[in-house]
Scaffold this motif. Structure first.
Motif, PDB file in Angstrom:
ATOM      1  N   GLU A   1       0.826  -1.210   0.000  1.00 56.54           N
ATOM      2  CA  GLU A   1       0.000   0.000   0.000  1.00 56.54           C
ATOM      3  C   GLU A   1       0.857   1.255   0.000  1.00 56.54           C
ATOM      4  O   GLU A   1       0.560   2.231  -0.707  1.00 56.54           O
ATOM      5  N   VAL A   2       1.922   1.255   0.779  1.00 53.46           N
ATOM      6  CA  VAL A   2       2.819   2.410   0.837  1.00 53.46           C
ATOM      7  C   VAL A   2       3.448   2.670  -0.526  1.00 53.46           C
ATOM      8  O   VAL A   2       3.457   3.807  -1.034  1.00 53.46           O
ATOM      9  N   TYR A   3       3.988   1.617  -1.146  1.00 49.61           N
ATOM     10  CA  TYR A   3       4.639   1.772  -2.443  1.00 49.61           C
ATOM     11  C   TYR A   3       3.659   2.293  -3.501  1.00 49.61           C
ATOM     12  O   TYR A   3       3.993   3.168  -4.301  1.00 49.61           O
ATOM     13  N   TYR A   4       2.457   1.762  -3.495  1.00 47.94           N
ATOM     14  CA  TYR A   4       1.455   2.145  -4.481  1.00 47.94           C
ATOM     15  C   TYR A   4       1.084   3.621  -4.314  1.00 47.94           C
ATOM     16  O   TYR A   4       0.993   4.369  -5.296  1.00 47.94           O
ATOM     17  N   ARG A   5       0.880   4.058  -3.069  1.00 44.38           N
ATOM     18  CA  ARG A   5       0.479   5.448  -2.817  1.00 44.38           C
ATOM     19  C   ARG A   5       1.612   6.424  -3.139  1.00 44.38           C
ATOM     20  O   ARG A   5       1.366   7.550  -3.589  1.00 44.38           O
TER      21      ARG A   5
ATOM     22  N   ILE B   1      15.310  -6.857 -17.599  1.00 52.66           N
ATOM     23  CA  ILE B   1      13.995  -6.242 -17.792  1.00 52.66           C
ATOM     24  C   ILE B   1      14.054  -4.817 -17.268  1.00 52.66           C
ATOM     25  O   ILE B   1      14.336  -4.597 -16.090  1.00 52.66           O
ATOM     26  N   GLU B   2      13.792  -3.867 -18.152  1.00 52.85           N
ATOM     27  CA  GLU B   2      13.692  -2.469 -17.729  1.00 52.85           C
ATOM     28  C   GLU B   2      12.231  -2.173 -17.392  1.00 52.85           C
ATOM     29  O   GLU B   2      11.333  -2.481 -18.181  1.00 52.85           O
ATOM     30  N   THR B   3      12.000  -1.578 -16.250  1.00 51.59           N
ATOM     31  CA  THR B   3      10.639  -1.333 -15.803  1.00 51.59           C
ATOM     32  C   THR B   3      10.638  -0.200 -14.780  1.00 51.59           C
ATOM     33  O   THR B   3      11.695   0.314 -14.419  1.00 51.59           O
ATOM     34  N   SER B   4       9.461   0.193 -14.324  1.00 58.22           N
ATOM     35  CA  SER B   4       9.394   1.198 -13.265  1.00 58.22           C
ATOM     36  C   SER B   4       9.769   0.564 -11.940  1.00 58.22           C
ATOM     37  O   SER B   4       9.709  -0.661 -11.777  1.00 58.22           O
ATOM     38  N   TRP B   5      10.136   1.413 -10.990  1.00 55.54           N
ATOM     39  CA  TRP B   5      10.473   0.888  -9.670  1.00 55.54           C
ATOM     40  C   TRP B   5       9.281   0.145  -9.063  1.00 55.54           C
ATOM     41  O   TRP B   5       9.450  -0.926  -8.463  1.00 55.54           O
ATOM     42  N   LEU B   6       8.071   0.674  -9.230  1.00 58.78           N
ATOM     43  CA  LEU B   6       6.890   0.024  -8.660  1.00 58.78           C
ATOM     44  C   LEU B   6       6.679  -1.351  -9.273  1.00 58.78           C
ATOM     45  O   LEU B   6       6.410  -2.330  -8.563  1.00 58.78           O
ATOM     46  N   GLN B   7       6.799  -1.459 -10.583  1.00 59.49           N
ATOM     47  CA  GLN B   7       6.614  -2.760 -11.229  1.00 59.49           C
ATOM     48  C   GLN B   7       7.720  -3.739 -10.879  1.00 59.49           C
ATOM     49  O   GLN B   7       7.495  -4.952 -10.859  1.00 59.49           O
TER      50      GLN B   7
ATOM     51  N   MET C   1       5.941 -12.294  -9.450  1.00 64.28           N
ATOM     52  CA  MET C   1       4.752 -12.064 -10.266  1.00 64.28           C
ATOM     53  C   MET C   1       5.156 -11.625 -11.671  1.00 64.28           C
ATOM     54  O   MET C   1       6.213 -11.026 -11.862  1.00 64.28           O
ATOM     55  N   ASP C   2       4.311 -11.920 -12.647  1.00 64.35           N
ATOM     56  CA  ASP C   2       4.545 -11.550 -14.036  1.00 64.35           C
ATOM     57  C   ASP C   2       4.288 -10.053 -14.190  1.00 64.35           C
ATOM     58  O   ASP C   2       3.155  -9.581 -14.034  1.00 64.35           O
ATOM     59  N   ILE C   3       5.328  -9.296 -14.504  1.00 65.40           N
ATOM     60  CA  ILE C   3       5.189  -7.848 -14.622  1.00 65.40           C
ATOM     61  C   ILE C   3       4.178  -7.466 -15.693  1.00 65.40           C
ATOM     62  O   ILE C   3       3.348  -6.559 -15.507  1.00 65.40           O
ATOM     63  N   ALA C   4       4.231  -8.151 -16.831  1.00 67.43           N
ATOM     64  CA  ALA C   4       3.375  -7.787 -17.965  1.00 67.43           C
ATOM     65  C   ALA C   4       1.905  -8.107 -17.708  1.00 67.43           C
ATOM     66  O   ALA C   4       1.016  -7.383 -18.169  1.00 67.43           O
ATOM     67  N   ALA C   5       1.641  -9.195 -16.978  1.00 65.38           N
ATOM     68  CA  ALA C   5       0.257  -9.662 -16.843  1.00 65.38           C
ATOM     69  C   ALA C   5      -0.411  -9.280 -15.530  1.00 65.38           C
ATOM     70  O   ALA C   5      -1.610  -9.484 -15.361  1.00 65.38           O
ATOM     71  N   THR C   6       0.355  -8.721 -14.588  1.00 65.77           N
ATOM     72  CA  THR C   6      -0.189  -8.458 -13.251  1.00 65.77           C
ATOM     73  C   THR C   6      -0.487  -6.980 -13.073  1.00 65.77           C
ATOM     74  O   THR C   6       0.413  -6.142 -13.232  1.00 65.77           O
ATOM     75  N   PRO C   7      -1.718  -6.629 -12.742  1.00 67.23           N
ATOM     76  CA  PRO C   7      -2.034  -5.210 -12.503  1.00 67.23           C
ATOM     77  C   PRO C   7      -1.366  -4.719 -11.225  1.00 67.23           C
ATOM     78  O   PRO C   7      -1.231  -5.460 -10.246  1.00 67.23           O
TER      79      PRO C   7
ATOM     80  N   GLU D   1      -2.469  -2.893  -9.032  1.00 70.29           N
ATOM     81  CA  GLU D   1      -3.397  -2.843  -7.905  1.00 70.29           C
ATOM     82  C   GLU D   1      -3.264  -4.044  -6.987  1.00 70.29           C
ATOM     83  O   GLU D   1      -3.762  -4.021  -5.853  1.00 70.29           O
ATOM     84  N   ILE D   2      -2.575  -5.085  -7.446  1.00 71.08           N
ATOM     85  CA  ILE D   2      -2.383  -6.250  -6.574  1.00 71.08           C
ATOM     86  C   ILE D   2      -1.562  -5.869  -5.336  1.00 71.08           C
ATOM     87  O   ILE D   2      -1.628  -6.551  -4.307  1.00 71.08           O
TER      88      ILE D   2
END
Length: 569
Positions: free
Chosen positions: A158-162, A340-346, A354-360, A362-363
């Motif tokens: 929750e902290v990371y998402y916010r 894999i290059e991605t955002s810090w949150l992902q 978890m699969d970065i491409a397939a997982t929302p 919001e999980i």
């Protein structure tokens, strides 16, 4: 000796039996009623506490109790259950719980995310009630000041998402399991895959709120620097109820890089692991490479073999990472296709398998663990590199045991720059990496449990020559009751010192002094809490300090006599 007549003996024994019988349901209900009445009277009437009180008769009681139990070992039919659960909806509910528990001499357990490895936050040997903090989970992110005010019941996910909602270039250095609760994680120091860049979680805490033993809501200024120091690394449950932490956010790139490379013993894993230990603690601070060792079925006739997994976070792009790895760790043979290059949150999804491409994303707001299992954990710290022969012996032992996994988390970087006394967390300079030993199983039964626990204990014992000594260091957030249990009697200081020195080294005595000052009645306690300093404990502490300075004469007059006769020193 006076001998009782048969008639008087029968009468005496009858009284003993009656006194030893458990309380009747009527007495229990009366005690509950009195406690509840106290709670109602001592909470803020504008925020009624009745909605937060659940007794075993409430249909929601069992589901509430089960919701945050992560270790099935602490959730059996014979496990003692709380007689009341209080799901605090307001700070006043916490204050009432503390005040009324003391007034009625009741034992309180404080639960956050439920990831306490030994269940000490929600299980007890004596009757107790549970104060559950999961409703107190507000998160206020202020990008202008680069801070976040986070209540203890929030989860890391929750902290990371916010944070990411407000900024793509800010984060916080903490764990990679999103369902872990903030209160327990940070109060025990916390750590994550950015610790080589930014230190552990508590190195980035600038304020806190706590309910003390008097029921007062205190911040850093009103609690004082000693208590603030104690709750940034020694576990808050020894000193009060953590309400919130104010976090200093850190900068992260818009894009980070992650990778995972797996190698077996047959594919030169020994050489790679040997080189990893020299590289991982000394490479650029932007790179964190975790090593996981586990036993798997090999390709040859199903024989067991060792698999080494290298999983990493790099605070930069993949091209820069490949260049760095080719220069510093070419043995791994990292390829662009493995990055894999991605955002810090992902990237957090990647680290939680978890699969970065397939997982929302919001999980990350999900508060329930993906799966429940029986588990046992232990920990160690390593100060010197292990020889190739040493590693080969470890492979052999792991294959012999067939079970058990080891996670190696490298230190160095920022971790080596902060003094060991800056916070209660002492495991900084001098350590190359930390080990977490894992045993997981899904079948119930004592025989199965004994097998897995004994396996992990035997692996831990085998590692003795390779790890820290005097004391053999351990991490408080990987709670391990094998290190000792405190019964909080006359020997409380001595029992506490057994595990306390492993967890806190030379910081232990300062923690005891703070605990004795802020909670002299030892209300906030659990199986491995910081003990108070009794009279005999004070003598022991003074003695230990004197021994270090070789000044023993004022404490033991007999030593003076022996010294005069040339029998000492």
């Amino acid at each position: 000796m006076r001998v009782l007549s048969p008639k008087k003996l029968v009468c005496f024994l009858s009284i003993v039996v009656l006194l030893s019988l458990p309380c009747t349901a009527s007495a229990t209900n009366s005690a509950q009623s009195t406690f509840v009445h106290c709670l109602v009277n001592h909470s803020d009437h504008s925020h009624p506490i009745k909605e937060a009180i659940f007794t075993p008769n409430n249909p929601s009681f069992s589901s509430l109790l089960q919701a945050y139990i992560r270790n099935l070992r602490s959730n059996t039919s014979t496990t003692r259950k709380p007689f009341i659960i209080i799901t605090a909806l307001h700070v006043s509910h916490v204050q009432a719980s503390v005040v009324c528990a003391q007034r009625h001499n009741l034992h309180m357990k404080i639960q956050g995310g439920g990831h306490d490895y030994e269940g000490a936050s929600y299980v007890a040997e004596v009757p107790f009630f549970l104060l559950d903090m999961f409703n107190l989970r507000s998160i206020d992110v202020d990008i202008e000041t680069e801070t976040a005010l986070v209540q203890a019941g929030a989860t890391l996910g929750e902290v990371y998402y916010r944070i990411a909602e407000k900024s793509k270039i800010h984060g916080f250095p903490a764990g990679v399991c999103p369902t872990v609760g903030v209160g327990g994680h940070i109060s025990g120091a916390g750590y994550g895959n950015m610790m080589r860049k930014y230190g552990v979680s508590v190195d980035n805490v600038i304020d806190a709120q706590i309910i003390d033993v008097q029921g007062r809501l205190l911040d850093r200024e009103s609690m004082g620097e000693d208590l603030f120091w104690a709750i940034t690394g020694a576990g808050g449950a020894s000193f009060g109820v953590i309400i919130s932490y104010t976090l200093k956010l850190v900068r992260v790139p818009e894009n980070v890089t992650v990778f995972e490379v797996k190698k077996t013993f047959e594919k030169n894993a020994t050489n790679m692991v040997y080189n990893w230990q020299h590289v991982a603690p000394n490479i650029d601070n932007e790179l964190f490479i975790r090593l996981i060792l586990e036993v798997i079925n090999g390709s040859e006739n199903g024989r067991k073999t060792i698999r080494a997994t290298f999983i990493a976070l790099f605070l930069g792009d993949s091209k820069s990472l490949i260049s760095l790895m080719n220069e510093r760790f070419p043995q791994l043979g990292l390829k662009q296709s493995q990055c894999i290059e991605t955002s810090w949150l992902q990237s957090l999804l990647f680290w939680d398998n978890m699969d970065i491409a397939a997982t929302p994303l919001e999980i990350l707001l999900e508060r329930q663990a993906k799966s429940l299992k029986y588990l046992k954990r232990k920990s160690d710290y390593v100060k010197e590199p292990i020889s190739k022969e040493g590693w080969e012996g470890i492979w052999k032992k792991m294959i012999e045991l067939e079970n058990g996994v080891m996670y190696f988390n490298p230190y160095g970087g920022r971790m080596a720059e902060i003094p060991s006394t800056e916070t209660p967390f002492p495991h900084r300079d001098g350590n190359l990496w930390k080990i977490q030993y894992q045993a997981n199983w899904y079948e119930s039964g004592k025989d199965v449990e004994d097998h897995y626990i004994n396996t992990i204990r035997e692996l831990h014992k085998y590692m003795t020559p390779f790890v820290s000594k005097n004391p053999r260091q351990a991490f408080i957030n990987y709670k391990d009751l094998d290190l000792g249990i405190n019964h909080h009697g006359m020997k409380s200081y001595f029992e506490g010192r057994v595990y306390g020195v492993n967890y806190f080294k030379d910081n232990f005595n300062r923690l005891v002094q703070i605990k004795t000052k802020v909670d002299p009645g030892n209300f906030f306690r659990n199986e491995q809490s910081i003990p108070i300093l009794s009279h005999i404990g004070r003598v022991r502490m003074v003695t230990e300090k004197s021994l270090k300075n070789s000044i023993l004469f004022c404490l033991f007059p007999i030593n003076l006599v022996m010294a005069r006769k040339g029998l000492m020193f």
